[in-house]
Design a protein around this motif. Structure first.
Motif, mmCIF file in Angstrom:
data_model
loop_
_atom_site.group_PDB
_atom_site.id
_atom_site.type_symbol
_atom_site.label_atom_id
_atom_site.label_comp_id
_atom_site.label_asym_id
_atom_site.label_seq_id
_atom_site.Cartn_x
_atom_site.Cartn_y
_atom_site.Cartn_z
ATOM 1 N N ALA A 93 25.324 31.511 33.473
ATOM 2 C CA ALA A 93 26.508 30.991 34.368
ATOM 3 C C ALA A 93 27.671 31.028 33.534
ATOM 4 N N ALA A 94 28.080 32.438 33.012
ATOM 5 C CA ALA A 94 29.099 32.546 32.092
ATOM 6 C C ALA A 94 30.535 32.738 32.613
ATOM 7 N N GLY A 95 30.657 33.049 33.915
ATOM 8 C CA GLY A 95 31.809 33.239 34.660
ATOM 9 C C GLY A 95 33.024 34.184 33.857
ATOM 10 N N LEU A 96 32.161 35.299 33.537
ATOM 11 C CA LEU A 96 32.934 36.284 32.694
ATOM 12 C C LEU A 96 33.813 37.095 33.564
ATOM 13 N N PRO A 97 35.176 37.593 33.064
ATOM 14 C CA PRO A 97 35.832 38.540 33.875
ATOM 15 C C PRO A 97 35.123 39.712 34.271
ATOM 16 N N VAL A 98 35.412 40.100 35.508
ATOM 17 C CA VAL A 98 34.637 41.390 36.310
ATOM 18 C C VAL A 98 35.756 42.359 36.276
ATOM 19 N N MET A 99 35.165 43.610 35.617
ATOM 20 C CA MET A 99 35.982 44.877 35.591
ATOM 21 C C MET A 99 35.163 45.899 36.667
ATOM 22 N N VAL A 100 35.756 46.384 37.661
ATOM 23 C CA VAL A 100 35.233 47.339 38.520
ATOM 24 C C VAL A 100 35.755 48.386 38.547
ATOM 25 N N TRP A 101 35.008 49.678 37.884
ATOM 26 C CA TRP A 101 35.661 50.970 37.627
ATOM 27 C C TRP A 101 35.351 51.825 38.954
ATOM 28 N N ILE A 102 36.642 52.506 39.157
ATOM 29 C CA ILE A 102 36.490 53.616 40.311
ATOM 30 C C ILE A 102 37.044 54.834 39.786
ATOM 31 N N HIS A 103 35.917 55.888 39.844
ATOM 32 C CA HIS A 103 36.023 57.202 38.998
ATOM 33 C C HIS A 103 37.083 58.058 39.807
ATOM 34 N N GLY A 104 37.508 58.951 39.229
ATOM 35 C CA GLY A 104 38.534 60.018 40.025
ATOM 36 C C GLY A 104 37.524 61.474 40.307
ATOM 37 N N GLY A 105 38.258 62.136 40.640
ATOM 38 C CA GLY A 105 37.554 63.538 40.675
ATOM 39 C C GLY A 105 38.230 64.371 41.923
ATOM 40 N N LYS A 106 39.679 64.335 42.166
ATOM 41 C CA LYS A 106 40.320 65.035 43.107
ATOM 42 C C LYS A 106 39.927 64.534 44.380
ATOM 43 N N ASP A 173 32.735 36.282 37.221
ATOM 44 C CA ASP A 173 33.460 35.334 37.929
ATOM 45 C C ASP A 173 33.875 36.149 39.341
ATOM 46 N N PRO A 174 33.597 35.871 40.413
ATOM 47 C CA PRO A 174 34.147 36.524 41.516
ATOM 48 C C PRO A 174 35.422 36.337 41.899
ATOM 49 N N GLY A 175 36.044 35.179 41.197
ATOM 50 C CA GLY A 175 37.552 34.941 41.495
ATOM 51 C C GLY A 175 38.378 35.518 40.316
ATOM 52 N N ASN A 176 37.729 36.534 39.453
ATOM 53 C CA ASN A 176 38.463 37.214 38.497
ATOM 54 C C ASN A 176 38.146 38.605 38.350
ATOM 55 N N VAL A 177 38.374 39.307 39.410
ATOM 56 C CA VAL A 177 37.750 40.554 39.303
ATOM 57 C C VAL A 177 39.023 41.550 39.237
ATOM 58 N N THR A 178 39.036 42.407 38.363
ATOM 59 C CA THR A 178 39.998 43.580 38.316
ATOM 60 C C THR A 178 39.352 44.947 38.672
ATOM 61 N N VAL A 179 40.059 45.546 39.474
ATOM 62 C CA VAL A 179 39.350 46.838 39.801
ATOM 63 C C VAL A 179 40.396 47.828 38.882
ATOM 64 N N PHE A 180 39.794 48.974 38.457
ATOM 65 C CA PHE A 180 40.601 49.839 37.787
ATOM 66 C C PHE A 180 39.924 51.186 37.844
ATOM 67 N N GLY A 181 41.090 52.244 37.750
ATOM 68 C CA GLY A 181 40.403 53.529 38.107
ATOM 69 C C GLY A 181 41.579 54.516 37.659
ATOM 70 N N GLN A 182 41.296 55.937 37.623
ATOM 71 C CA GLN A 182 42.052 56.747 37.342
ATOM 72 C C GLN A 182 41.923 58.079 38.098
ATOM 73 N N SER A 183 43.268 58.575 38.232
ATOM 74 C CA SER A 183 43.354 59.595 38.831
ATOM 75 C C SER A 183 43.083 59.657 40.418
ATOM 76 N N ALA A 184 42.330 60.093 41.130
ATOM 77 C CA ALA A 184 41.915 59.730 42.408
ATOM 78 C C ALA A 184 41.527 58.395 42.552
ATOM 79 N N GLY A 185 40.713 57.973 41.541
ATOM 80 C CA GLY A 185 40.210 56.452 41.718
ATOM 81 C C GLY A 185 41.669 55.703 41.643
ATOM 82 N N ALA A 186 42.613 55.989 40.827
ATOM 83 C CA ALA A 186 44.050 55.058 41.066
ATOM 84 C C ALA A 186 44.678 55.354 42.242
ATOM 85 N N GLY A 187 44.598 56.538 43.091
ATOM 86 C CA GLY A 187 45.153 56.565 44.195
ATOM 87 C C GLY A 187 44.400 55.852 45.204
ATOM 88 N N CYS A 188 43.245 55.698 45.177
ATOM 89 C CA CYS A 188 42.163 54.785 46.037
ATOM 90 C C CYS A 188 42.731 53.162 45.589
#
Length: 499
Positions: A93-106, A173-188
């Motif tokens: 039950a660590a409650g760690l920050p969550v980072m969700v990656w969205i890939h690119g690819g045009k 920690d579902p209350g501390n989610v960061t979504v991150f991505g690049q190119s088309a992932g960043a566009g999304c």
């Protein structure tokens, strides 16, 4: 930690494995495979299963060039393709920050099994890392009569809902989610920031190299109709359901080759490498991101946004070839702001060669200025944004190219990759670990606290983190380009005229 870890999710128990002190779960379905009647539909939750399901290998890729797929349905040859992966350093039950990656690819391709998108390095640094597959190409982004728009982004939102429902069991920690991505992932991600259905699914966002292309329904419909016409059908669910993903991919490739010929109708998007972008339909995506953020749509979400210095070089088909003044003039007419007080690129960059001008305007129009303007829009809407630029490079030919930042942040560019590269700079192998560490630390600080470590953007100081061999914080470095574009307003791209 030799015991295979088992975690109960909402759909059933998954069994992963420990790899170098990180628990890894691969290929967890977050939605049912988009086949049959679900092929062009919004994603639906996965079926439940009994017993422990092995989560030891990545799920198959979504239909794309080079991938395995069945003959007619939108699925792949070997099962669920809408899957995600989890790396966690602590399943308590660590409650760690969550980072969700969205890939690119045009918006055309990409898969979470790409080894350059491995989440282990970030997880070892103290976060729960999640990555996903989502529908691309016609399956995910074409405008199809009878189907919801932006199906690929709907997939991403479904994966983010899975994170909300399940990540606590993986130590996040579902209350501390960061979504991150690049190119088309960043566009999304820029779209997700503004979509009502994505509200509450994440707290922070990192958008790396945001493309400046978002389509009106009319433009998207013209593109889809042209692709479908290659196959003698119309772009409707009923007619495309009979067409195999492979045939749609081949038809898309044929249209990509012809896109420059369609610029008078389709506008500047016809000069990009892809016929797809998020569709501003007034429903799934109500407005283009700059307009929405400027109106306060994401004022409660922390935003880190930036770009690399040499964004377009990766796509530059004229690299190493002569670019004529006539070609530069045509590019400036097609892409640069129509009028500005600075006198334009030739006046502001008097020392630039035609080749450099061609690359500059393409970099600015497609990635650099859209990214900067997104920060300005977030500020205008009452939110906070931080900006960065990657100027360090190891490849003297490619420079600080598109996608280099993701390799550094995810830690998947090794010293050996750099030292063995034929165009590596003299000190690059000695510098790469440090540059990657600085970027990754800033990303982690942002995901943990909402502050990457420098002052947020404001239109007066434009404080920017610039990643060189040693990072510095300074006013936005591409001042000349910023001045050219400062009165431009990025917005929805529309069809110029019917064919």
């Amino acid at each position: 930690m030799n015991v295979e870890p088992e975690i109960r999710t909402a759909a059933g128990v998954v069994r992963g494995r420990w790899e170098n002190a990180v628990a890894v779960f691969r290929g967890i379905p977050y939605a049912r495979s988009p086949i049959g009647s679900r092929r062009f539909a919004a994603p639906v939750p996965p079926q439940r299963w009994d017993g422990a399901r092995d989560a030891l290998k990545f799920g198959p890729s979504v239909p794309q060039a080079g991938g395995a797929m069945s003959s007619v349905s939108g699925g792949t040859a070997d099962g669920d393709c809408l899957t995600l992966n989890v790396w966690s350093p602590d399943l308590g039950a660590a409650g760690l920050p969550v980072m969700v990656w969205i890939h690119g690819g045009k918006y055309l391709e990409g898969t979470s099994s790409n080894p350059h998108h491995d989440g282990a390095t970030l997880a070892k640094s103290g976060v729960v890392m999640v990555s996903m597959n989502y529908r691309t190409g016609v399956e995910g982004f074409a405008h199809i009569a009878g189907a919801p728009n932006n199906r690929g982004i709907l997939d991403q939102a479904a994966a983010l809902r899975w994170v909300q429902d399940n990540v606590a069991a993986f130590g996040g920690d579902p209350g501390n989610v960061t979504v991150f991505g690049q190119s088309a992932g960043a566009g999304c991600i820029a779209a997700l920031l503004t979509m009502p259905m994505a509200a509450g699914l994440f707290r922070r966002a990192i958008a790396q190299s945001v493309p400046g292309t978002y389509f009106s329904t009319r433009l998207a419909a013209a593109i889809s109709a042209t692709i479908a016409a290659e196959l003698g059908v119309q772009a409707t669910v009923g007619e495309l359901a009979r067409i195999s993903p492979r045939a749609l991919i081949n038809a898309t490739d044929a249209i990509i080759q012809r896109m420059p010929e369609l610029v008078e109708s389709w506008g500047p998007m016809a000069l990009t490498p892809t016929p797809f972008s998020p569709i501003v339909d007034g429903d799934v995506l109500p407005h283009a991101p700059w307009r929405a953020l400027g109106g306060g749509a994401a004022r409660g979400i922390d935003l880190l946004v930036g770009h690399t210095r040499d964004e377009f070089r990766l796509f530059n088909t004229r690299l190493g070839s002569e670019v004529t003044d006539e070609q530069v003039s045509a590019t400036l007419v097609g892409l640069a702001p129509a009028s500005n007080s600075s006198g334009g690129y030739r006046a502001v960059y008097p020392e630039a060669t035609p080749e450099q001008l061609y690359e500059l305007v393409n970099s600015d129009w497609l990635f650099r200025m859209p990214s900067l303007h997104l920060a300005a829009a977030q500020y205008a809407g009452g939110g906070q944004a931080w900006t960065y630029e990657l100027c360090w490079s190891y490849d003297q030919e490619q420079g600080a190219s598109h996608s280099l930042d993701l390799l550094l942040v995810l830690g998947t560019l090794s010293v050996e990759d750099v030292s063995s590269h034929p165009s590596a700079g003299a000190n690059a192998a000695d510098e790469v670990i440090g540059v990657a560490h600085h970027m990754r630390t800033d990303w982690l600080n942002f995901a943990t606290t909402g502050n990457p470590g420098w002052a947020p953007y404001d239109p007066d100081t434009r404080s920017t983190r610039v990643y060189t061999a040693e990072p510095i914080t300074q006013p936005y470095p591409e001042e000349r380009s910023r001045h050219i574009w400062h009165t431009h307003r990025f917005d929805t791209l529309d069809l110029l005229h019917t064919e």
